[in-house]
Design a protein around this motif. Sequence first.
Motif, PDB file in Angstrom:
ATOM      1  N   LEU A 187       2.621 -23.723 -20.729  1.00  0.00           N
ATOM      2  CA  LEU A 187       3.480 -24.283 -21.774  1.00  0.00           C
ATOM      3  C   LEU A 187       3.679 -23.268 -22.890  1.00  0.00           C
ATOM      4  CD1 LEU A 187       4.968 -26.948 -22.469  1.00  0.00           C
ATOM      5  CD2 LEU A 187       2.950 -27.586 -23.811  1.00  0.00           C
ATOM      6  N   LYS A 188       4.933 -23.044 -23.233  1.00  0.00           N
ATOM      7  CA  LYS A 188       5.261 -22.098 -24.284  1.00  0.00           C
ATOM      8  C   LYS A 188       4.826 -22.651 -25.636  1.00  0.00           C
ATOM      9  CE  LYS A 188       9.210 -19.408 -26.022  1.00  0.00           C
ATOM     10  NZ  LYS A 188      10.666 -19.172 -25.861  1.00  0.00           N
ATOM     11  N   GLU A 189       4.222 -21.796 -26.434  1.00  0.00           N
ATOM     12  CA  GLU A 189       3.714 -22.219 -27.742  1.00  0.00           C
ATOM     13  C   GLU A 189       4.847 -22.806 -28.588  1.00  0.00           C
ATOM     14  OE1 GLU A 189       1.244 -20.355 -31.561  1.00  0.00           O
ATOM     15  OE2 GLU A 189       1.620 -19.130 -29.765  1.00  0.00           O
ATOM     16  N   GLY A 190       4.555 -23.949 -29.215  1.00  0.00           N
ATOM     17  CA  GLY A 190       5.533 -24.580 -30.102  1.00  0.00           C
ATOM     18  C   GLY A 190       6.516 -25.493 -29.396  1.00  0.00           C
ATOM     19  N   THR A 191       6.333 -25.683 -28.070  1.00  0.00           N
ATOM     20  CA  THR A 191       7.223 -26.565 -27.314  1.00  0.00           C
ATOM     21  C   THR A 191       6.395 -27.637 -26.609  1.00  0.00           C
ATOM     22  OG1 THR A 191       7.188 -25.412 -25.185  1.00  0.00           O
ATOM     23  CG2 THR A 191       8.705 -24.577 -26.871  1.00  0.00           C
ATOM     24  N   LYS A 192       7.085 -28.658 -26.100  1.00  0.00           N
ATOM     25  CA  LYS A 192       6.389 -29.703 -25.355  1.00  0.00           C
ATOM     26  C   LYS A 192       6.856 -29.788 -23.901  1.00  0.00           C
ATOM     27  CE  LYS A 192       9.597 -33.302 -26.986  1.00  0.00           C
ATOM     28  NZ  LYS A 192       9.727 -34.566 -27.734  1.00  0.00           N
ATOM     29  N   ALA A 193       7.887 -29.004 -23.540  1.00  0.00           N
ATOM     30  CA  ALA A 193       8.413 -29.095 -22.177  1.00  0.00           C
ATOM     31  C   ALA A 193       8.806 -27.748 -21.581  1.00  0.00           C
ATOM     32  CB  ALA A 193       9.616 -30.035 -22.151  1.00  0.00           C
ATOM     33  N   CYS A 194       8.845 -26.699 -22.407  1.00  0.00           N
ATOM     34  CA  CYS A 194       9.302 -25.391 -21.936  1.00  0.00           C
ATOM     35  C   CYS A 194       8.121 -24.561 -21.424  1.00  0.00           C
ATOM     36  CB  CYS A 194      10.010 -24.636 -23.062  1.00  0.00           C
ATOM     37  SG  CYS A 194      10.591 -22.998 -22.581  1.00  0.00           S
ATOM     38  N   TYR A 195       8.176 -24.208 -20.146  1.00  0.00           N
ATOM     39  CA  TYR A 195       7.117 -23.414 -19.530  1.00  0.00           C
ATOM     40  C   TYR A 195       7.587 -21.972 -19.343  1.00  0.00           C
ATOM     41  CZ  TYR A 195       4.179 -27.462 -18.714  1.00  0.00           C
ATOM     42  OH  TYR A 195       3.357 -28.554 -18.898  1.00  0.00           O
ATOM     43  N   GLN A 196       6.628 -21.070 -19.226  1.00  0.00           N
ATOM     44  CA  GLN A 196       6.954 -19.663 -19.009  1.00  0.00           C
ATOM     45  C   GLN A 196       5.877 -18.994 -18.169  1.00  0.00           C
ATOM     46  OE1 GLN A 196       7.166 -17.878 -22.902  1.00  0.00           O
ATOM     47  NE2 GLN A 196       4.968 -18.065 -23.284  1.00  0.00           N
ATOM     48  N   LEU A 197       6.296 -18.006 -17.384  1.00  0.00           N
ATOM     49  CA  LEU A 197       5.362 -17.209 -16.605  1.00  0.00           C
ATOM     50  C   LEU A 197       4.790 -16.095 -17.474  1.00  0.00           C
ATOM     51  CD1 LEU A 197       7.451 -16.774 -13.320  1.00  0.00           C
ATOM     52  CD2 LEU A 197       5.414 -18.198 -13.578  1.00  0.00           C
ATOM     53  N   SER A 198       3.625 -15.613 -17.109  1.00  0.00           N
ATOM     54  CA  SER A 198       3.099 -14.417 -17.767  1.00  0.00           C
ATOM     55  C   SER A 198       4.029 -13.260 -17.444  1.00  0.00           C
ATOM     56  CB  SER A 198       1.686 -14.111 -17.266  1.00  0.00           C
ATOM     57  OG  SER A 198       1.734 -13.683 -15.911  1.00  0.00           O
ATOM     58  N   ILE A 199       3.934 -12.174 -18.193  1.00  0.00           N
ATOM     59  CA  ILE A 199       4.838 -11.051 -17.946  1.00  0.00           C
ATOM     60  C   ILE A 199       4.574 -10.445 -16.563  1.00  0.00           C
ATOM     61  CG2 ILE A 199       5.280 -10.504 -20.360  1.00  0.00           C
ATOM     62  CD1 ILE A 199       3.175  -8.324 -20.218  1.00  0.00           C
ATOM     63  N   GLU A 200       3.338 -10.540 -16.078  1.00  0.00           N
ATOM     64  CA  GLU A 200       3.041 -10.038 -14.735  1.00  0.00           C
ATOM     65  C   GLU A 200       3.647 -10.961 -13.675  1.00  0.00           C
ATOM     66  OE1 GLU A 200       0.197  -8.496 -17.614  1.00  0.00           O
ATOM     67  OE2 GLU A 200       0.575 -10.581 -17.017  1.00  0.00           O
ATOM     68  N   ASP A 201       3.468 -12.268 -13.844  1.00  0.00           N
ATOM     69  CA  ASP A 201       3.995 -13.218 -12.864  1.00  0.00           C
ATOM     70  C   ASP A 201       5.520 -13.196 -12.822  1.00  0.00           C
ATOM     71  OD1 ASP A 201       1.893 -14.421 -11.441  1.00  0.00           O
ATOM     72  OD2 ASP A 201       1.380 -15.697 -13.126  1.00  0.00           O
ATOM     73  N   PHE A 202       6.146 -13.001 -13.987  1.00  0.00           N
ATOM     74  CA  PHE A 202       7.609 -12.945 -13.994  1.00  0.00           C
ATOM     75  C   PHE A 202       8.090 -11.709 -13.227  1.00  0.00           C
ATOM     76  CE2 PHE A 202      11.806 -11.780 -15.437  1.00  0.00           C
ATOM     77  CZ  PHE A 202      12.473 -12.995 -15.468  1.00  0.00           C
ATOM     78  N   TYR A 203       7.407 -10.598 -13.415  1.00  0.00           N
ATOM     79  CA  TYR A 203       7.802  -9.384 -12.707  1.00  0.00           C
ATOM     80  C   TYR A 203       7.628  -9.556 -11.200  1.00  0.00           C
ATOM     81  CZ  TYR A 203       8.054  -4.492 -11.262  1.00  0.00           C
ATOM     82  OH  TYR A 203       8.406  -3.320 -10.634  1.00  0.00           O
ATOM     83  N   VAL A 204       6.518 -10.157 -10.785  1.00  0.00           N
ATOM     84  CA  VAL A 204       6.297 -10.398  -9.359  1.00  0.00           C
ATOM     85  C   VAL A 204       7.400 -11.302  -8.815  1.00  0.00           C
ATOM     86  CG1 VAL A 204       4.769 -11.439  -7.636  1.00  0.00           C
ATOM     87  CG2 VAL A 204       3.806 -10.036  -9.465  1.00  0.00           C
ATOM     88  N   TYR A 205       7.757 -12.348  -9.584  1.00  0.00           N
ATOM     89  CA  TYR A 205       8.832 -13.234  -9.139  1.00  0.00           C
ATOM     90  C   TYR A 205      10.161 -12.483  -9.070  1.00  0.00           C
ATOM     91  CZ  TYR A 205      12.277 -16.879  -8.875  1.00  0.00           C
ATOM     92  OH  TYR A 205      13.340 -17.635  -8.471  1.00  0.00           O
ATOM     93  N   MET A 206      10.402 -11.640 -10.047  1.00  0.00           N
ATOM     94  CA  MET A 206      11.630 -10.843 -10.060  1.00  0.00           C
ATOM     95  C   MET A 206      11.711  -9.972  -8.804  1.00  0.00           C
ATOM     96  SD  MET A 206      12.870  -8.362 -13.174  1.00  0.00           S
ATOM     97  CE  MET A 206      11.996  -6.860 -12.740  1.00  0.00           C
ATOM     98  N   ILE A 207      10.596  -9.344  -8.432  1.00  0.00           N
ATOM     99  CA  ILE A 207      10.549  -8.507  -7.232  1.00  0.00           C
ATOM    100  C   ILE A 207      10.691  -9.368  -5.982  1.00  0.00           C
ATOM    101  CG2 ILE A 207       9.100  -6.979  -5.848  1.00  0.00           C
ATOM    102  CD1 ILE A 207      10.287  -5.631  -8.296  1.00  0.00           C
ATOM    103  N   ALA A 208      10.036 -10.537  -5.976  1.00  0.00           N
ATOM    104  CA  ALA A 208      10.124 -11.433  -4.820  1.00  0.00           C
ATOM    105  C   ALA A 208      11.558 -11.897  -4.600  1.00  0.00           C
ATOM    106  CB  ALA A 208       9.201 -12.635  -5.014  1.00  0.00           C
TER     107      ALA A 208
END
Length: 391
Positions: A187-208
């Motif tokens: 969960l992204k800080e300051g939100t109640k519904a917005c999620y985010q990947l870590s910068i490593e996980d986002f990069y892996v997803y981008m490559i995938a």
Amino acid sequence: MNNTINIDFLRDLILSSLEKEEIKSVYEGVNIEDLCKLASLHQMEYILLEPLTKLDIDEKYKKLIKARLATDTFIDLGQRQQVKNISNNLENYSVDYMLMKGSILKEIYPKSVLRQMGDIDLMIYDQTMNRSRELFKFMGYELIDSVKIHDVYKKEPHWIVEAHWALFDKNVDKKIYDYYQVKRATLKEGTKACYQLSIEDFYVYMIAHMAKHFYENGCGIRNLVDIYVYLEHFKNKLDYEKLETELEVCGLSSFEFQSRRLAYDWLEKKELDSLEKSLFYFMLDCGVYGKGENGFFSQFAKQEENQDIAKVVKGKWFFFPPISYMKEFYPKLNKHPELLPYYWLVRGAKGLTHKESRKRRIELTRVDTTKAKTIVDLYKNMGLDFTRTDE
């Protein structure tokens, strides 16, 4: 493959847009019309064409380019406004979501318009998707399709949203599908519904995601710029040991290494070796959406060495591929290999009646053997060995 484009000039245009250096003139022999077509093919109009407006080029082209840039600016502003509106509504109604792909990458480019995107992608953490569908309808979006792992929405004049219920398709690769079955977003800080990947996980997803397109149809050079921009932006924050482990688990280590190597060698003006050149021109030829016939070459690359590449080029492999290929599309063959002739008939009927299948078969017959072998060798060197689930 298109090897007539001046790749040094492409690089310098990109570096100019990324504010890394200035271009003083158009390289000798560069055809502006061809460059404009290539920019459109790769959805890279702004990043490739904006620097041309500052150079001495034909006023006819300059006028057309400025009009195109104005359109891109309008689309960029509109897409960002749509993202903001969708995010606010999902947040207000407590529908858990996560922005994906271009919506995130736009924010790390020097200017968001430099990173074009065709549609807005987001993940919806809602098993039935019913609440999100009602909410999109409330926001003026029409559900026009549900395919594979996402709903497709359209809103006039030209906004397209893909709302995913899974990050990766189980019918592409089991390892990556299983990897993303775990909810890695926080969960992204300051939100109640917005999620985010870590910068490593986002990069892996981008490559995938890049690897999926590369494997199925091929993918364009915009991916190389994404890699470069992302890694440069987060180079002092990335946990490289964690990144290496995650890529290895997903079977993406070789693919990521070759893609990253090409991105940096090209954009940092190093001499490209033969593999890098083959990869670059292949991606240049693919455009942003790739070509359907490339899927046959990726599958052929997984076969035994004694397979005849001419069978692909002449179209025979299209109707009578080996059982190792057929098992991925018809899982029953794993337990009942004797059904292979039946599934050849099923596949053949589809190949003759399905418009896209007919198109791919025709395109295959137009590829000369030398080019086909180059593409197959390239797929082998990229190290992708995707395996579908048996479900």
